[in-house]
Design a protein around this motif. Structure first.
Motif, PDB file in Angstrom:
ATOM      1  N   SER A 190       1.018  -1.302  -0.213  1.00 59.15           N
ATOM      2  CA  SER A 190      -0.055   0.065   0.307  1.00 59.15           C
ATOM      3  C   SER A 190       0.976   1.269  -0.002  1.00 59.15           C
ATOM      4  CB  SER A 190      -0.947  -0.043   1.241  1.00 59.15           C
ATOM      5  OG  SER A 190      -1.690   1.278   1.383  1.00 59.15           O
ATOM      6  N   ASP A 191       0.454   2.259  -0.579  1.00 56.15           N
ATOM      7  CA  ASP A 191       1.044   3.614  -0.679  1.00 56.15           C
ATOM      8  C   ASP A 191       0.740   4.440   0.769  1.00 56.15           C
ATOM      9  OD1 ASP A 191       1.796   3.328  -3.340  1.00 56.15           O
ATOM     10  OD2 ASP A 191       0.288   4.480  -4.146  1.00 56.15           O
ATOM     11  N   ASP A 192      -0.269   3.775   1.494  1.00 56.52           N
ATOM     12  CA  ASP A 192      -0.548   4.452   2.957  1.00 56.52           C
ATOM     13  C   ASP A 192       0.248   3.842   3.868  1.00 56.52           C
ATOM     14  OD1 ASP A 192      -1.992   5.076   5.330  1.00 56.52           O
ATOM     15  OD2 ASP A 192      -3.576   5.877   3.992  1.00 56.52           O
ATOM     16  N   ASP A 193       1.015   4.528   4.821  1.00 57.79           N
ATOM     17  CA  ASP A 193       1.654   3.612   5.724  1.00 57.79           C
ATOM     18  C   ASP A 193       1.076   3.196   6.883  1.00 57.79           C
ATOM     19  OD1 ASP A 193       1.315   6.327   6.828  1.00 57.79           O
ATOM     20  OD2 ASP A 193       3.335   6.924   7.425  1.00 57.79           O
ATOM     21  N   HIS A 194      -0.092   3.883   7.122  1.00 55.47           N
ATOM     22  CA  HIS A 194      -1.101   3.376   8.120  1.00 55.47           C
ATOM     23  C   HIS A 194      -1.417   1.868   7.858  1.00 55.47           C
ATOM     24  CE1 HIS A 194      -1.324   7.829   8.928  1.00 55.47           C
ATOM     25  NE2 HIS A 194      -1.803   7.197   9.935  1.00 55.47           N
ATOM     26  N   VAL A 195      -1.788   1.735   6.486  1.00 52.09           N
ATOM     27  CA  VAL A 195      -2.209   0.274   5.962  1.00 52.09           C
ATOM     28  C   VAL A 195      -0.937  -0.637   6.320  1.00 52.09           C
ATOM     29  CG1 VAL A 195      -3.093  -1.068   3.945  1.00 52.09           C
ATOM     30  CG2 VAL A 195      -3.951   1.218   4.564  1.00 52.09           C
ATOM     31  N   ARG A 196       0.210  -0.286   5.684  1.00 50.41           N
ATOM     32  CA  ARG A 196       1.349  -1.042   5.802  1.00 50.41           C
ATOM     33  C   ARG A 196       1.710  -1.474   7.352  1.00 50.41           C
ATOM     34  NH1 ARG A 196       3.522   2.965   2.911  1.00 50.41           N
ATOM     35  NH2 ARG A 196       5.254   3.349   4.184  1.00 50.41           N
ATOM     36  N   ARG A 197       1.529  -0.360   8.124  1.00 49.98           N
ATOM     37  CA  ARG A 197       1.747  -0.753   9.609  1.00 49.98           C
ATOM     38  C   ARG A 197       0.780  -1.752  10.167  1.00 49.98           C
ATOM     39  NH1 ARG A 197      -0.229   0.844  14.524  1.00 49.98           N
ATOM     40  NH2 ARG A 197       0.988   0.971  16.499  1.00 49.98           N
ATOM     41  N   LEU A 198      -0.495  -1.577   9.676  1.00 55.28           N
ATOM     42  CA  LEU A 198      -1.599  -2.489  10.115  1.00 55.28           C
ATOM     43  C   LEU A 198      -0.940  -4.172   9.870  1.00 55.28           C
ATOM     44  CD1 LEU A 198      -4.099  -3.140  11.456  1.00 55.28           C
ATOM     45  CD2 LEU A 198      -5.098  -2.603   9.427  1.00 55.28           C
ATOM     46  N   ALA A 199      -0.215  -4.139   8.547  1.00 54.39           N
ATOM     47  CA  ALA A 199      -0.034  -5.631   8.286  1.00 54.39           C
ATOM     48  C   ALA A 199       0.895  -6.132   9.172  1.00 54.39           C
ATOM     49  CB  ALA A 199       0.664  -5.478   6.916  1.00 54.39           C
ATOM     50  N   SER A 200       1.953  -5.259  10.082  1.00 56.81           N
ATOM     51  CA  SER A 200       2.648  -5.770  11.070  1.00 56.81           C
ATOM     52  C   SER A 200       2.129  -5.726  12.264  1.00 56.81           C
ATOM     53  CB  SER A 200       3.890  -4.744  10.926  1.00 56.81           C
ATOM     54  OG  SER A 200       4.947  -5.234  11.865  1.00 56.81           O
ATOM     55  N   GLU A 201       1.549  -4.780  12.553  1.00 56.27           N
ATOM     56  CA  GLU A 201       0.897  -4.413  14.100  1.00 56.27           C
ATOM     57  C   GLU A 201      -0.034  -5.327  14.436  1.00 56.27           C
ATOM     58  OE1 GLU A 201       1.796  -2.183  17.514  1.00 56.27           O
ATOM     59  OE2 GLU A 201       2.680  -2.602  15.903  1.00 56.27           O
ATOM     60  N   GLY A 202      -1.043  -5.620  13.586  1.00 54.45           N
ATOM     61  CA  GLY A 202      -2.331  -6.318  13.816  1.00 54.45           C
ATOM     62  C   GLY A 202      -1.875  -7.826  14.005  1.00 54.45           C
ATOM     63  N   ALA A 203      -0.614  -8.233  13.303  1.00 55.63           N
ATOM     64  CA  ALA A 203      -0.239  -9.757  13.670  1.00 55.63           C
ATOM     65  C   ALA A 203       0.785  -9.866  14.732  1.00 55.63           C
ATOM     66  CB  ALA A 203       0.251 -10.187  12.119  1.00 55.63           C
ATOM     67  N   ARG A 204       1.160  -8.834  15.416  1.00 55.92           N
ATOM     68  CA  ARG A 204       2.182  -9.052  16.512  1.00 55.92           C
ATOM     69  C   ARG A 204       1.429 -10.042  17.304  1.00 55.92           C
ATOM     70  NH1 ARG A 204       3.763  -3.697  19.313  1.00 55.92           N
ATOM     71  NH2 ARG A 204       4.585  -5.230  21.192  1.00 55.92           N
ATOM     72  N   PRO A 205       2.598 -10.982  17.843  1.00 61.21           N
ATOM     73  CA  PRO A 205       2.197 -12.210  18.653  1.00 61.21           C
ATOM     74  C   PRO A 205       1.874 -11.851  20.047  1.00 61.21           C
ATOM     75  CG  PRO A 205       4.209 -12.714  17.490  1.00 61.21           C
ATOM     76  CD  PRO A 205       3.846 -11.387  17.205  1.00 61.21           C
ATOM     77  N   ARG A 206       2.347 -10.516  20.471  1.00 56.95           N
ATOM     78  CA  ARG A 206       1.930 -10.241  22.012  1.00 56.95           C
ATOM     79  C   ARG A 206       1.627  -8.621  21.934  1.00 56.95           C
ATOM     80  NH1 ARG A 206       5.001 -12.691  26.395  1.00 56.95           N
ATOM     81  NH2 ARG A 206       6.060 -14.557  25.659  1.00 56.95           N
TER      82      ARG A 206
END
Length: 367
Positions: A145-161
């Protein structure tokens, strides 16, 4: 005029926030029942914590939105730009989490849109739990995505803890499942995204340190953005003095230094007072050394026990045969995650993973 900060975090979602959300719905769609929303959202609000309010408001939205989910989600997405605080948007996003699981693709698309206004990192967890491969595959597409909020969600939403979030069983069993997402984002241009990637990797370090060390050892450090992620991803292991983690940031295990004048003043304090920690480090080497200097406080606990916490002091280059004077101060006060008890508190000075000196201070009982 600057708006006053709320006395409590939960007050961010107080009566004024409900009015704002209600107004957003009313302005967006004639189908939105503002009166029904405010009535449902206000009931029992005072007794709820901030995250309980997020869920409570999401449930109140159901009473005000069209009964058909596909129609309701159009209204929800149109409301988000009219909200004035990220927690308001999180409450609206939570509606998707609570009522959208049966419309998986539509809901995931909505979360990618809504996360721009208030992070959807919590709302995405039920979708990950319900169908982990499907959710991760969609999140992988978000890395482009061109939007850093969306790219961040790809990582942050899947954090194990992920703090405050429900654990996802599949990620608990294998915290490395989102590794392909992190690979794509390991040199992301946005610091907002890189912080999430580093935090995600640091989560993995707590359960799979060997995997993390092996993966990061394979990453090229030619890009400063990747180097930044590596350093922050290793912070838990570095605080533990892990030799392999230290080596990855160019630091040897242990250092050729002498400690002079390691002091803690005052030697006795009451809760609310400040202590000052000072030390001189003298190089015993004919070469420059990279030093990671931390200190570990052993907090007194009831029954004569103690609990240790490591704090960062400084990371720097010490020239050959030179002396570095370091100092830091810390207020001794209670937090929701740490309560102080009267008694002796030992403090270790740690240089490149090895304890080099110890001192102590006392916390005095309340008069």
């Amino acid at each position: 005029m600057t708006e006053e900060a709320p006395a409590l975090l939960k007050d961010i979602l107080g009566p004024q926030a409900l009015e704002t959300i209600g107004d957003a719905g009313n302005a967006t769609s004639p189908c939105f029942d503002r009166t029904a929303f405010l009535l449902a959202a206000s009931e029992g609000l005072d007794a709820l914590s901030v995250m309980e309010r997020v869920r409570h408001i999401a449930d109140a939205l159901r009473a005000a939105l069209p009964g058909e989910y596909a129609a309701a989600i159009v209204v929800v997405r149109a409301m988000a730009p009219r909200l004035t605080h990220g927690f308001q948007a999180m409450a609206v996003t939570e509606y998707v989490a609570r009522y959208g699981l049966d419309d998986f693709d539509l809901s995931m698309e909505a979360l990618a849109d809504l996360t721009r206004f208030g992070s959807a990192e919590f709302a995405i967890r039920p979708f990950l739990a319900a169908d982990t491969p499907r959710a991760l595959a969609m999140m992988m597409r978000w890395t482009g995505s061109d939007d850093d909020h969306v790219r961040r969600l790809a990582s942050e939403g899947a954090r194990p803890r992920l703090p405050w979030a429900a654990r996802v069983p599949a990620l608990k069993a294998d915290p490395t499942l989102a590794a392909p997402i992190l690979e794509v984002l390991k040199a992301d241009p946005s610091l907002y995204v890189r912080k999430s990637v580093a935090n995600h990797l640091n989560d993995i370090a707590k359960d799979r340190p060997d995997w993390l060390l092996g993966r990061l050892a394979d990453w090229s450090q030619d890009d400063a953005r990747t180097v930044w992620i590596i350093r922050h991803a290793l912070r838990t292991l570095i605080k533990k003095g892990d030799p392999a983690a230290l080596a990855l940031i160019g630091v040897g295990h242990g250092a050729a230094v002498s400690v002079r004048d390691f002091t803690i003043t005052p030697a006795a304090v009451h809760l609310g007072d400040r202590i000052a920690i000072t030390v001189n480090l003298v190089s015993d080497s004919s070469d420059e050394q990279r030093l990671v200097v931390d200190y570990r406080v052993h907090y007194a606990r009831a029954g004569g026990k103690s609990a240790a916490k490591v704090f960062k002091l400084k990371t720097f280059e010490l020239a050959a045969r030179k002396t570095a004077s370091l100092a830091i101060s810390q207020t001794i006060r209670d937090f929701s995650t740490r309560r102080h008890h009267p008694g002796r508190h030992e403090v270790e000075l740690i240089v490149n993973g090895q304890t080099m000196a110890t001192e102590a201070f006392d916390i005095l009982p309340v008069d």
